[in-house]
Design a protein around this motif. Structure first.
Motif, short mmCIF file in Angstrom:
data_model
loop_
_atom_site.label_atom_id
_atom_site.label_comp_id
_atom_site.label_asym_id
_atom_site.label_seq_id
_atom_site.Cartn_x
_atom_site.Cartn_y
_atom_site.Cartn_z
N ALA A 166 5.73 -6.26 -10.83
CA ALA A 166 7.13 -6.06 -10.48
C ALA A 166 7.32 -6.07 -8.98
CB ALA A 166 7.63 -4.74 -11.07
N TYR A 167 6.38 -5.50 -8.24
CA TYR A 167 6.46 -5.50 -6.78
C TYR A 167 6.47 -6.93 -6.26
CZ TYR A 167 5.23 -4.81 -1.88
OH TYR A 167 5.23 -4.84 -0.51
N ASP A 168 5.56 -7.78 -6.78
CA ASP A 168 5.50 -9.17 -6.33
C ASP A 168 6.80 -9.91 -6.63
OD1 ASP A 168 2.91 -8.78 -5.45
OD2 ASP A 168 1.99 -9.52 -7.30
N ASP A 194 0.81 -1.22 0.00
CA ASP A 194 0.00 0.00 0.00
C ASP A 194 0.85 1.27 0.00
OD1 ASP A 194 0.95 0.00 2.58
OD2 ASP A 194 -1.00 -0.41 3.52
N GLU A 195 2.20 1.12 0.09
CA GLU A 195 3.07 2.28 -0.03
C GLU A 195 3.52 2.54 -1.47
OE1 GLU A 195 5.76 2.38 3.91
OE2 GLU A 195 5.95 0.49 2.81
N LEU A 196 3.22 1.59 -2.36
CA LEU A 196 3.77 1.63 -3.70
C LEU A 196 3.31 2.85 -4.49
CD1 LEU A 196 5.41 0.33 -5.97
CD2 LEU A 196 3.42 -1.11 -6.51
N GLU A 197 2.04 3.13 -4.45
CA GLU A 197 1.51 4.22 -5.29
C GLU A 197 2.12 5.56 -4.91
OE1 GLU A 197 -2.82 5.80 -6.99
OE2 GLU A 197 -2.73 4.26 -5.42
#
Length: 868
Positions: A284-286, A244-247
């Motif tokens: 990419a995050y995963d 939830d910090e990605l955006e």
């Protein structure tokens, strides 16, 4: 046919000084012992058909086709197996050439020696060569599928045991410089050098690579902070730990395109470049999360340009390579999958690091990269159209490297060298992204992406395009600056008798120099005053313990016949090689049947002496003195006879010698002489009464002298070396037990009996009583000779046997000794008590006042314990 025994040699050996890596098999050719190669129907034709490369083998003829010519004329099947074992390794990309075959005393038994690159592969090649030849003899063919399996197995062994391209390149450079090396049994670490001068590497990581540097390099955010604080250009980015910090992180780095990678990843795993959509960012995050050990994810702005690796060694840029991700170029006809298959067929591509380039593997990551470009595996590219298959440019995923060393801008060189020092790495791979490496980074929006510890060297040593760079020399010059030592002095001692005493005496003399001495003997392995391992430690393994120890400054290594034959020397060369004598002991074992053959075994120590070192040889023993003609370095002689013609001629030529002259140990250097010490002052000679101990003193002193030990230290060492149970257990230990004396000595062969007999015959205070025996693996004639000699030394004896009868029936060795006694003196008094403990106790119980009880024990430790 069958292989009875297989030995792996790792150092200079009986077969060759210059080819240390040999497999030696004991081969039973059974009913083929009386049939030569030209007498086996169709064998020659089928062998050449199966292995046409044998035409390149010279054989003893020394020219191409020589071996096949010998086969047509007729040679033993054992010689054929030798060449087949070599050819199988050659076909498996392990070039080897040296081999020898010798018959044994048994007509159907041969010893076959051949070179190996990988010991496991060499042993496999021996078995495969036997299978192949047996099949051709029995069935006139060897199935092609079986040959292919053999070669695949050999190649698989080679790949499994390979050092890795970076380590192998450094090791190859070390070998060119004469630096010894060996792989340690943990973590693929390689040791360079010996003793206190050893260094260690693990790929491009050295024992001086700072642990903090490795920690920083493994933490990409920490590296960025350090570099940014030093005003070096780094990517804009931040670390997150939750999805939830990605955006918000993407917004803070300026939006798409971005890069997502694990905070603590390596080798390009888990990295996704040029992300342009939220959906790709999620994926990419995963991917990064799976590869991140600590869970941290680095989100960075994507910088366009090429991927460059700048290699910094010891604070200096040594090479630069542009890394291009795995890709294919369209031809207007083939699918992407077909293009990949075609490129993987190139001979320069292999699995992992086995070749210059790595095969391109199609996986899920490939599908994602293709999808980003609008392709699938079945897509057909236009002619000259480039399609990338991987997001990162690592060679391990099929990328290529282009040398750019001569193009990098001087300011970027300066930045890379600063970056390596700031992070704290002696060897660093600086990853830079920019559009033009020949211009300053600030002009082309370039940034330092990462600083890597233990960078791979393959891209610089063997670039796909451009000039190869020698990046291993700077590494070795960093580890061993010009003029620095990488070897400790090695003194090797061999001979039939006196090895252990001489070894201990040399070690004791060297201790006077205040250095840490490591030494091996038949009693154990020692460093300084401490026993590391008890037992007969006179082979390669015990030598390696000493040479691998970082505290040892001088190695003194007793080197026995058995170790030389079983595995070769435990070192590549010595600074001093001492050969004491050659006598009839262990004959009939390992197909060494004559004194001349035994001398050849012992001569390995003399021949393996460094060209700048000394072979210390006994001028009084013709077999030893004759070894001088094989010595590459210098020769120093010792002799009990100052008028020995060999000594006199040697001194006329300006040589060095040690002689026993007028009761003194004297060094001669040409016509100059130095009286070192009077033998009555040397306890180990029993006040100069024991000539064979004097000879040992000459050898030990000369070995120290030619290695630079001062005469004062030699003299002190001689005067303080006691023939005692502590310093020389089982070597001329004369012990007073009240009314009589006991002498313990490890003499166990005729030469040993003769040497100690000189002292025993001088005993005049009382009876001379012997507790005698001999090892069961000696020849019948040798055991009879022990009995014969005993009658000349003693008034009466007790015959005992070793606990280990060496495969002889119990009582047989004693019977042969008894026969020798009776043949020499039928009326000679003897008793038979086979148990050694009981025999010693009986002798002590029957000893009269003034007697000398001489014990030749199997177990020195047990005999000493009984006396105590």
């Amino acid at each position: 046919m069958k292989i009875l025994k297989t030995q792996t040699l790792y150092g200079p050996n009986f077969w060759s000084i210059n080819h240390p890596h040999l497999i030696v098999i004991q081969l039973d050719v059974e009913d083929l012992s009386d049939r030569l190669s030209n007498q086996i129907p169709d064998f020659y034709n089928q062998l050449v058909k199966t292995l046409p490369g044998l035409i390149e083998h010279h054989g003893s003829r020394g020219y191409r086709g020589g071996f096949l010519q010998q086969m047509q004329e007729g040679i033993s099947i054992a010689q054929v197996i030798q060449h087949v074992a070599l050819e199988l390794q050659i076909l498996a990309q392990m070039p080897v050439s040296f081999g020898r075959t010798r018959p044994s005393a048994t007509p159907e038994i041969y010893r076959v020696a051949f070179e190996y690159k990988n010991p496991r592969a060499g042993r496999y090649a021996a078995r495969a060569a036997l299978r192949l030849c047996q099949s051709l003899i029995d069935q006139s063919y060897y199935p092609q599928v079986e040959l292919e399996i053999d070669l695949e197995d050999l190649q698989e062994i080679q790949v499994e045991d390979a050092l890795g391209p970076t380590t192998e390149a450094i090791v190859n450079q070390a070998q060119k410089r004469g630096i010894p090396w060996q792989e340690l049994p943990v973590r693929h670490v390689v040791q360079l050098g010996y003793g206190k001068y050893q260094r260690r590497i693990q790929a491009a990581q050295t024992d001086q690579t700072h642990i903090l540097g490795i920690e920083f390099a493994g933490d990409k955010q920490a590296t960025k902070i350090l570099l940014r604080e030093a005003c070096l250009p780094t990517p804009l980015g931040e670390v997150i730990y939750y999805f939830d910090e990605l955006e918000d992180a993407i917004d803070r780095v300026g939006g798409f395109p971005i890069v997502i990678k694990p905070l603590d990843g390596n080798h390009g795993r888990g990295i996704t470049l040029n992300i342009n959509s939220w959906e790709d960012a999620e994926n990419a995050y995963d991917l990064a999360k799976e590869e991140s050990k600590a869970g941290g994810i680095l989100v960075e702005r994507f910088y366009r340009g090429q991927d460059y690796r700048v290699l910094v060694i010891n604070g200096k840029v040594e090479a630069v390579a542009e890394r291009v991700p795995a890709h294919v170029i369209g031809d207007g006809r083939s699918t992407i999958e077909e293009l990949v298959e075609d490129i993987n067929r190139h001979p320069h591509r292999g699995n992992g690091h086995e070749n210059i380039l790595t095969r391109i593997e199609i996986d899920g990551h490939t599908d994602d990269v293709l999808a980003q470009q609008g392709y699938v595996l079945d897509s057909i590219l236009e002619e000259d159209e480039i399609c990338y298959l991987k997001a990162t440019a690592n060679l391990s995923t099929g990328g290529i490297a282009i040398d750019r060393t001569d193009e990098i801008h001087p300011e970027t060189v300066w930045m890379a060298e600063r970056a390596a020092k700031i992070v704290g790495l002696d060897i660093a791979g600086i990853d830079i992204t920019c559009t033009d490496i020949s211009r300053p980074l600030k002009e082309v929006d370039g940034v330092i992406i990462e600083v890597n510890a233990a960078p791979g060297l393959r891209m610089h040593l063997q670039p796909s395009q451009g000039k190869p760079r020698d990046v291993t020399s700077p590494i070795l010059e960093m580890l061993y600056p010009p003029g620095s030592a990488y070897r400790i002095p090695i003194i090797a001692i061999t001979g039939t008798n006196g090895k252990t005493t001489t070894t201990r005496l040399i070690a004791h003399i060297f201790k006077q120099t205040k250095k840490v001495i490591g030494y091996t003997t038949t009693d154990g392995t020692y460093i300084g005053e401490y026993l590391l391992d008890s037992g007969d430690n006179t082979g390669r393994q015990s030598a390696q313990i000493i040479l691998n120890d970082p505290t040892v400054e001088v190695a003194v290594l007793e080197t026995a016949r058995g170790g030389i034959l079983r595995s070769g020397l435990g070192f590549d060369r010595s600074d001093v090689g001492v050969v004491l004598n050659v006598a009839a002991d262990h004959l009939g074992l390992e197909d060494i049947n004559t004194l001349e053959e035994m001398a050849q075994v012992k001569s390995v120590v003399a021949e393996a002496t460094d060209e700048n070192g000394y072979a210390v040889l006994n001028a009084d023993d013709p077999l030893v003195a004759n070894m001088a003609k094989w010595v590459k370095g210098k020769v120093a002689y010792f002799s009990m006879n100052p008028e020995n013609p060999i000594i006199q001629e040697h001194l006329r030529k300006g040589g060095i010698a040690a002689i026993y002259d007028g009761g003194f140990l004297t060094f001669c250097n040409g016509q100059d002489t130095i009286q070192v010490e009077q033998m009555v002052n040397v306890p180990s000679t029993l006040r100069g009464l024991v000539s064979f101990m004097i000879s040992n003193v000459l050898a030990a002193s000369l070995a120290a002298y030619v290695q630079g030990v001062s005469v004062e230290n030699i003299s002190t060492g001689l005067r303080t070396f006691q023939v005692s149970l502590d310093q020389t257990p089982g070597r001329m230990n004369l012990i007073e037990l009240g009314k009589f004396h006991v002498l313990i000595d490890y003499a166990h062969n005729p030469a040993g009996y003769q040497a100690i007999g000189e002292f025993i015959r001088q005993w005049s205070e009382g009876e001379r009583i012997g507790v005698i025996g001999g090892p069961g693996n000696r020849r019948d004639q040798d055991l009879k000779e022990l009995g014969r000699l005993a009658t000349q030394m003693f008034d009466w004896v007790i015959i005992k046997e070793d606990d280990d009868t060496r495969d002889r029936p119990r009582g047989e060795a004693a019977r042969l000794i008894r026969e020798g006694i009776c043949q020499e003196k039928p009326q000679f008094k003897y008793e038979e008590i086979l148990d050694e403990t009981e025999a010693i106790q009986a002798a002590l119980a029957e000893a009269s006042e003034g007697s000398l009880v001489v014990i030749f024990p199997e177990s020195v430790k047990r005999a000493i314990s009984l006396l105590q």
